[in-house]
Design an enzyme around this catalytic site. Structure first.
Site, PDB file in Angstrom:
ATOM      1  N   GLY A 100      54.003  43.796  41.720  1.00 30.07           N
ATOM      2  CA  GLY A 100      53.785  42.202  41.144  1.00 30.07           C
ATOM      3  C   GLY A 100      54.035  42.189  39.771  1.00 30.07           C
ATOM      4  O   GLY A 100      53.669  43.259  39.061  1.00 30.07           O
ATOM      5  N   HIS A 114      29.877  32.767  17.698  1.00 31.32           N
ATOM      6  CA  HIS A 114      31.169  33.124  18.395  1.00 31.32           C
ATOM      7  C   HIS A 114      31.203  31.864  19.242  1.00 31.32           C
ATOM      8  O   HIS A 114      32.709  31.511  19.213  1.00 31.32           O
ATOM      9  CB  HIS A 114      31.123  34.307  19.057  1.00 31.32           C
ATOM     10  CG  HIS A 114      31.079  35.518  18.036  1.00 31.32           C
ATOM     11  ND1 HIS A 114      31.998  35.720  17.109  1.00 31.32           N
ATOM     12  CD2 HIS A 114      30.402  36.718  18.211  1.00 31.32           C
ATOM     13  CE1 HIS A 114      31.529  36.874  16.791  1.00 31.32           C
ATOM     14  NE2 HIS A 114      30.794  37.510  17.131  1.00 31.32           N
ATOM     15  N   LEU A 163      55.288  53.282  40.155  1.00 30.92           N
ATOM     16  CA  LEU A 163      55.416  52.582  41.127  1.00 30.92           C
ATOM     17  C   LEU A 163      56.955  52.159  41.335  1.00 30.92           C
ATOM     18  O   LEU A 163      57.485  52.289  42.446  1.00 30.92           O
ATOM     19  CB  LEU A 163      54.373  51.141  41.337  1.00 30.92           C
ATOM     20  CG  LEU A 163      52.737  51.578  41.548  1.00 30.92           C
ATOM     21  CD1 LEU A 163      52.242  50.233  41.555  1.00 30.92           C
ATOM     22  CD2 LEU A 163      52.819  52.559  42.646  1.00 30.92           C
ATOM     23  N   GLU A 175      44.119  45.261  39.733  1.00 28.87           N
ATOM     24  CA  GLU A 175      43.860  45.988  40.893  1.00 28.87           C
ATOM     25  C   GLU A 175      42.184  46.406  40.965  1.00 28.87           C
ATOM     26  O   GLU A 175      41.522  46.094  41.916  1.00 28.87           O
ATOM     27  CB  GLU A 175      44.380  47.151  41.127  1.00 28.87           C
ATOM     28  CG  GLU A 175      44.377  47.756  42.525  1.00 28.87           C
ATOM     29  CD  GLU A 175      43.131  48.779  42.676  1.00 28.87           C
ATOM     30  OE1 GLU A 175      42.551  49.055  43.510  1.00 28.87           O
ATOM     31  OE2 GLU A 175      42.795  49.548  41.659  1.00 28.87           O
ATOM     32  N   GLY A 194      52.987  49.794  35.963  1.00 30.28           N
ATOM     33  CA  GLY A 194      53.650  50.096  37.110  1.00 30.28           C
ATOM     34  C   GLY A 194      54.949  50.719  37.139  1.00 30.28           C
ATOM     35  O   GLY A 194      55.758  50.775  38.148  1.00 30.28           O
ATOM     36  N   LYS A 195      54.863  51.567  36.132  1.00 28.83           N
ATOM     37  CA  LYS A 195      56.294  52.467  35.865  1.00 28.83           C
ATOM     38  C   LYS A 195      56.347  53.335  37.083  1.00 28.83           C
ATOM     39  O   LYS A 195      57.554  53.645  37.514  1.00 28.83           O
ATOM     40  CB  LYS A 195      56.171  53.136  34.595  1.00 28.83           C
ATOM     41  CG  LYS A 195      56.227  52.221  33.313  1.00 28.83           C
ATOM     42  CD  LYS A 195      56.220  52.971  32.100  1.00 28.83           C
ATOM     43  CE  LYS A 195      54.841  53.496  31.522  1.00 28.83           C
ATOM     44  NZ  LYS A 195      53.679  52.932  31.508  1.00 28.83           N
ATOM     45  N   HIS A 197      23.679  35.260  17.457  1.00 27.82           N
ATOM     46  CA  HIS A 197      25.106  35.970  17.298  1.00 27.82           C
ATOM     47  C   HIS A 197      26.208  35.427  18.019  1.00 27.82           C
ATOM     48  O   HIS A 197      27.400  35.073  17.588  1.00 27.82           O
ATOM     49  CB  HIS A 197      25.149  37.470  17.086  1.00 27.82           C
ATOM     50  CG  HIS A 197      26.063  38.166  16.873  1.00 27.82           C
ATOM     51  ND1 HIS A 197      26.482  38.763  15.536  1.00 27.82           N
ATOM     52  CD2 HIS A 197      27.220  38.342  17.301  1.00 27.82           C
ATOM     53  CE1 HIS A 197      27.700  39.141  15.393  1.00 27.82           C
ATOM     54  NE2 HIS A 197      28.059  38.979  16.537  1.00 27.82           N
ATOM     55  N   GLU A 198      25.980  35.591  19.241  1.00 23.90           N
ATOM     56  CA  GLU A 198      27.079  35.345  20.486  1.00 23.90           C
ATOM     57  C   GLU A 198      27.310  33.544  20.445  1.00 23.90           C
ATOM     58  O   GLU A 198      28.496  33.093  20.608  1.00 23.90           O
ATOM     59  CB  GLU A 198      26.567  35.637  21.642  1.00 23.90           C
ATOM     60  CG  GLU A 198      26.386  37.189  21.787  1.00 23.90           C
ATOM     61  CD  GLU A 198      27.748  38.006  21.332  1.00 23.90           C
ATOM     62  OE1 GLU A 198      28.687  37.391  21.418  1.00 23.90           O
ATOM     63  OE2 GLU A 198      27.451  39.112  20.938  1.00 23.90           O
ATOM     64  N   HIS A 205      46.779  42.209  45.977  1.00 25.66           N
ATOM     65  CA  HIS A 205      45.824  43.036  46.141  1.00 25.66           C
ATOM     66  C   HIS A 205      44.664  42.426  46.950  1.00 25.66           C
ATOM     67  O   HIS A 205      43.840  42.974  47.391  1.00 25.66           O
ATOM     68  CB  HIS A 205      45.325  43.681  44.855  1.00 25.66           C
ATOM     69  CG  HIS A 205      46.252  44.482  44.255  1.00 25.66           C
ATOM     70  ND1 HIS A 205      46.294  45.798  44.701  1.00 25.66           N
ATOM     71  CD2 HIS A 205      46.942  44.562  42.928  1.00 25.66           C
ATOM     72  CE1 HIS A 205      47.075  46.436  44.110  1.00 25.66           C
ATOM     73  NE2 HIS A 205      47.488  45.581  42.881  1.00 25.66           N
TER      74      HIS A 205
END
Length: 502
Positions: A73, A340, A118, A285, A115-116, A336-337, A257
């Site tokens: 895919g 953000h 595959l 995956e 996926g090369k 801090h978060e 998957h």
């Protein structure tokens, strides 16, 4: 020879030598002859083992007949381009009418996990070809000539396997070809050069009119490292880029998957695809697999949406850790978060997916962003927005603590990288430049000017939302997680209160 026979021989030879010495026989010539004979037998056996390809050592190379292009895919463009090239191998009679020379080699390039490998196996199934594979690292040995010998044996095996299986063609696949196909440099002769020279010779020896017809397929994620002689037409004729999948491609991969997994009806794979921007096929995956593991841990009969959310976090950040922080550290991390998150929500509304205070990997907390759409081109304003988001955490710490902590290091690295991108793209006051032709002083001056300006803009923006920090802090400390919807509701209530009081 069996193990018992070897043990008997090892025990018999010393006894025989002692017996001959006892009789007064000169055993030196006998021993020398035995050593020479043993050495010859050992070298012959080693040579035979070196000639055996990786596929034979792994059980005659498992046939890829069960893998088709439909099973891969997210790579429609790359698959179509590869199928067109493979048709030259199948329809050799038809293309001969047009005088078309069939391809000798196809190079698959792109990031890891796309996926090369595959696609190479699916190519063998599509063309009904014998399939022989090897990795570039298998050709590298300390012995001179071994790599070149293995290249010869690989082509020989492909032809013999095709003849044995009654096939008209064979595909040779070499993964990590950059290991043996790197650029040749002047000076000292290297074993890699012998291997590459032999590969070039073998590819030149591929005659498309011969039977079986041979097609070389190789994969690399470092195309710039390959030697130009390998990349020229007549060797690797087609270079096919296998990129990271877009949202539509990620959706297709997730659906593939999900076929063998009990996914709950309320799960939106489209939402999962949207939250995994920049993920490779291998990472997607892994997301499906980790989500199934989380569902099994919870004792659920199916996989829910929150399991996918946890799986995405794990693939991105790593598993949750048992690191115990003090309450003061937790408050600092939370602020801090939140810095953000508020910066992200103000410059790019609707993109915050989660604010978490749970330690994962090396991070004590994190904000997960959900881009509304995949984006590959950026303007200066958009890059500046990303820098403001990166600076938001450090600015929040300065607002409430008067200084920063070491937790901002990665944020600053990201901001500096974005500034470099702006400079290389001609989006700064320096104009269109070559970084090698500009002094460090000029680069540092422009870098500081950009970051100082955006730091001040971020500070002004976050100061207007101090109440949002205070309201969100207690909830985040207690619950450890704020969903994007909860966070946006808190911001909306703060804005409504501010408008009412005004």
């Amino acid at each position: 020879m069996s193990k018992l026979g070897k043990e008997m021989l090892v025990g018999f030879v010393p006894v025989l030598i002692v017996f001959l010495i006892f009789l007064g026989v000169n055993v030196v010539p006998v021993v020398l002859a035995g050593v020479i004979l043993f050495s010859l037998l050992y070298l012959t056996r080693m040579r035979g083992n070196l000639g055996v390809s990786s596929s034979e050592r792994k059980g005659k190379n498992r046939a890829p007949s069960y893998l088709t292009f439909d099973d891969i895919g997210g790579q429609e463009r790359a698959k179509n381009e590869l199928i067109e090239a493979l048709d030259f191998l199948i329809k050799h009679e038809e293309i001969s009418k047009f005088g078309i020379r069939p391809l000798k080699g196809i190079l698959l390039t792109g990031p890891p996990g796309t996926g090369k490998t595959l696609m190479a196996k699916a190519a063998a199934h599509y063309t009904n070809s014998a399939f022989v594979s090897a990795s570039g690292s298998e050709f590298v040995e300390m012995y001179v000539g071994v790599g070149a010998s293995r290249v010869r044996d690989l082509f020989k095996e492909a032809r013999s396997r095709a003849a044995k299986d009654g096939k008209d063609s064979a595909i040779i696949f070499i993964d990590e070809i950059d290991v043996i196909g790197g650029k040749r440099e002047g000076g000292q002769h290297r074993e890699y050069d012998q291997t590459l020279n032999q590969l070039l010779t073998e590819m030149d020896g591929i005659h498309t009119a011969d039977t079986p017809r041979i097609l070389m397929v190789a994969a690399t994620n470092r195309k710039e490292m390959l030697d130009s002689a390998l990349l020229r037409p007549g060797r690797f004729d087609r270079h096919i880029q296998v990129d990271l999948p877009d949202k539509k491609g990620r959706m297709h991969i997730l659906q593939i998957h999900a076929k063998n997994k009990p996914v709950a009806d309320e799960v939106s794979l489209e939402r999962v695809a949207g939250e995994t921007f920049g993920f490779s096929g291998a990472q997607l995956e892994s997301v499906m697999n980790e989500a199934a593991i989380y569902a099994m841990r919870d004792g659920r009969p199916d996989i829910g949406q929150h399991h996918f959310s946890q799986a995405i976090d794990k693939v991105m950040m790593g598993e949750k850790t048992d690191r115990e922080a003090t309450m003061e550290e937790r408050k600092r991390v939370a602020l801090h978060e939140l810095g953000h998150a508020i910066a992200a929500e103000k410059v790019r509304p609707g993109t915050v997916s989660m604010v978490s205070l749970s330690p994962r990997g090396q991070a004590l907390g994190y904000v997960r962003h959900n881009p509304q759409q995949d984006q590959y081109l950026y303007t200066r304003a958009e890059l500046e927005q990303q820098i403001m988001i990166a600076l938001g955490g450090a600015v929040a710490e300065e607002m409430f603590y008067g200084g920063r902590s070491t937790g901002s290091r990665n944020d600053f690295e990201q901001a500096l990288q974005l500034v470099r991108t702006m400079m290389d793209s001609g989006l700064t006051a320096l104009g269109i430049i070559d970084r090698q032709m500009v002094t460090k002083e000029e680069l540092m001056k422009e870098n500081s000017a950009i970051l100082d300006e955006l730091h001040a803009k971020t500070r002004d923006m976050l100061e207007a939302y101090r109440p949002a920090f205070e309201q969100s802090l207690d909830i985040l400390i207690q619950e450890e997680v704020l969903t994007g919807d909860q966070f946006r509701a808190l911001l909306a209530s703060v804005e409504t209160t501010a408008q009412t009081s005004a």
